[in-house]
Design a protein around this motif. Structure first.
Motif, mmCIF file in Angstrom:
data_model
loop_
_atom_site.group_PDB
_atom_site.id
_atom_site.type_symbol
_atom_site.label_atom_id
_atom_site.label_comp_id
_atom_site.label_asym_id
_atom_site.label_seq_id
_atom_site.Cartn_x
_atom_site.Cartn_y
_atom_site.Cartn_z
ATOM 1 N N ARG A 1 1.166 -1.158 -0.010
ATOM 2 C CA ARG A 1 0.040 0.094 0.148
ATOM 3 C C ARG A 1 0.562 1.355 -0.011
ATOM 4 N N VAL A 2 2.034 1.183 0.935
ATOM 5 C CA VAL A 2 3.050 2.642 0.934
ATOM 6 C C VAL A 2 3.795 2.569 -0.048
ATOM 7 N N LEU A 3 4.425 1.298 -0.597
ATOM 8 C CA LEU A 3 4.719 1.515 -1.824
ATOM 9 C C LEU A 3 4.583 1.873 -2.701
ATOM 10 N N GLY A 4 2.835 1.781 -3.516
ATOM 11 C CA GLY A 4 2.407 1.814 -4.327
ATOM 12 C C GLY A 4 1.769 3.323 -4.127
ATOM 13 N N ARG A 5 2.468 4.585 -3.658
ATOM 14 C CA ARG A 5 2.439 5.483 -3.714
ATOM 15 C C ARG A 5 3.777 6.297 -3.882
ATOM 16 N N GLN A 6 4.051 7.577 -4.698
ATOM 17 C CA GLN A 6 5.159 7.936 -4.892
ATOM 18 C C GLN A 6 5.561 8.423 -3.516
ATOM 19 N N ALA B 1 -2.659 6.569 6.791
ATOM 20 C CA ALA B 1 -3.422 5.509 6.920
ATOM 21 C C ALA B 1 -2.980 4.679 8.108
ATOM 22 N N ASP B 2 -3.894 3.370 9.181
ATOM 23 C CA ASP B 2 -3.345 2.864 9.864
ATOM 24 C C ASP B 2 -3.431 1.980 9.106
ATOM 25 N N PRO B 3 -2.091 0.406 9.555
ATOM 26 C CA PRO B 3 -1.740 -0.400 8.841
ATOM 27 C C PRO B 3 -2.806 -1.597 9.305
ATOM 28 N N ALA B 4 -3.387 -2.441 7.865
ATOM 29 C CA ALA B 4 -3.952 -3.339 7.676
ATOM 30 C C ALA B 4 -4.638 -4.115 8.904
ATOM 31 N N ALA C 1 -8.492 9.023 11.594
ATOM 32 C CA ALA C 1 -6.976 9.419 11.069
ATOM 33 C C ALA C 1 -6.371 8.685 11.840
ATOM 34 N N PRO C 2 -5.249 8.610 10.983
ATOM 35 C CA PRO C 2 -4.172 7.339 11.730
ATOM 36 C C PRO C 2 -4.001 7.990 12.953
ATOM 37 N N GLU C 3 -3.360 6.827 14.207
ATOM 38 C CA GLU C 3 -3.405 6.724 15.010
ATOM 39 C C GLU C 3 -1.444 6.613 15.277
ATOM 40 N N GLY C 4 -0.513 7.331 15.371
ATOM 41 C CA GLY C 4 0.465 7.432 15.828
ATOM 42 C C GLY C 4 1.174 7.042 14.155
ATOM 43 N N CYS C 5 2.817 7.047 14.548
ATOM 44 C CA CYS C 5 3.902 6.663 13.209
ATOM 45 C C CYS C 5 4.517 5.115 13.406
ATOM 46 N N PRO D 1 1.349 11.401 11.211
ATOM 47 C CA PRO D 1 0.799 9.874 11.819
ATOM 48 C C PRO D 1 0.775 9.437 10.750
ATOM 49 N N GLY D 2 0.780 7.889 10.291
ATOM 50 C CA GLY D 2 0.876 7.460 9.344
ATOM 51 C C GLY D 2 1.423 6.351 8.651
ATOM 52 N N MET D 3 1.730 5.400 8.074
ATOM 53 C CA MET D 3 2.693 4.690 7.296
ATOM 54 C C MET D 3 4.035 4.618 7.127
ATOM 55 N N TRP D 4 4.756 5.008 7.170
ATOM 56 C CA TRP D 4 5.823 5.332 6.511
ATOM 57 C C TRP D 4 7.094 4.594 6.578
#
Length: 162
Positions: free
Chosen positions: A13-18, A33-36, A71-75, A111-114
């Motif tokens: 999901r994350v690597l699909g983004r630029q 976003a939060d992890p699945a 909204a995502p919670e945490g990093c 916050p979100g997935m990095w």
């Protein structure tokens, strides 16, 4: 809170983004976003619900209502360090530790997935030891610049005058 991404679906999901920022060796991707939820968590929840049932087993019905995204919670941080760019496991482990440490030092990350992806190898002539202090310092400095660049507000590109 800094979590660790481990599920392939989250990385996809994350690597699909630029990429949000790039440096000589790294690319940084972000998705707010939060992890699945994990399959283990869902199975445990179903087992707990089955144990609470007092009657005969009822067929489970899935809820068909739309739940708005929250909204995502945490990093949540993930690292992609391929063998083709870091041959030795000592080097891959060092890079992953430095990536997590760079995020831990920055409490103000959105916050979100990095996901930090190693996109080119470090020069083996310049850093002959797989876990040298020089390599550690170079990685940490480059990651600090990468995160600074990612957190800078994006400036709109000037329009071409025709």
């Amino acid at each position: 809170m800094i979590g660790k991404l481990n599920r392939p679906v989250d990385f996809e999901r994350v690597l699909g983004r630029q990429s949000r920022a790039r440096s000589a060796h790294f690319a940084l991707h972000h998705l707010s976003a939060d992890p699945a939820p994990s399959a283990w968590h869902a199975a445990r929840l179903r087992a707990a619900q089955a144990e609470l049932s007092t009657g005969d087993a009822q067929p489970a019905h899935s809820v068909v209502e739309h739940v708005p995204p929250r909204a995502p919670e945490g990093c949540w941080v993930g690292a992609v360090v391929p063998k083709r760019h870091a041959k030795r496991s000592v080097t891959r482990a060092l890079l992953k530790r430095q990536i997590r440490a760079a995020f831990a030092e920055r409490p103000g990350m959105p916050p979100g997935m990095w996901v930090v992806r190693l996109r080119s190898p470090f020069d083996r002539q310049k850093f002959p030891s797989a876990a040298s202090d020089a390599l550690r310092a170079a990685v940490r400095a480059e990651l600090a610049q990468l995160l600074d660049r990612a957190l800078k507000p994006q400036q709109p590109k000037p329009e071409a005058v025709a």
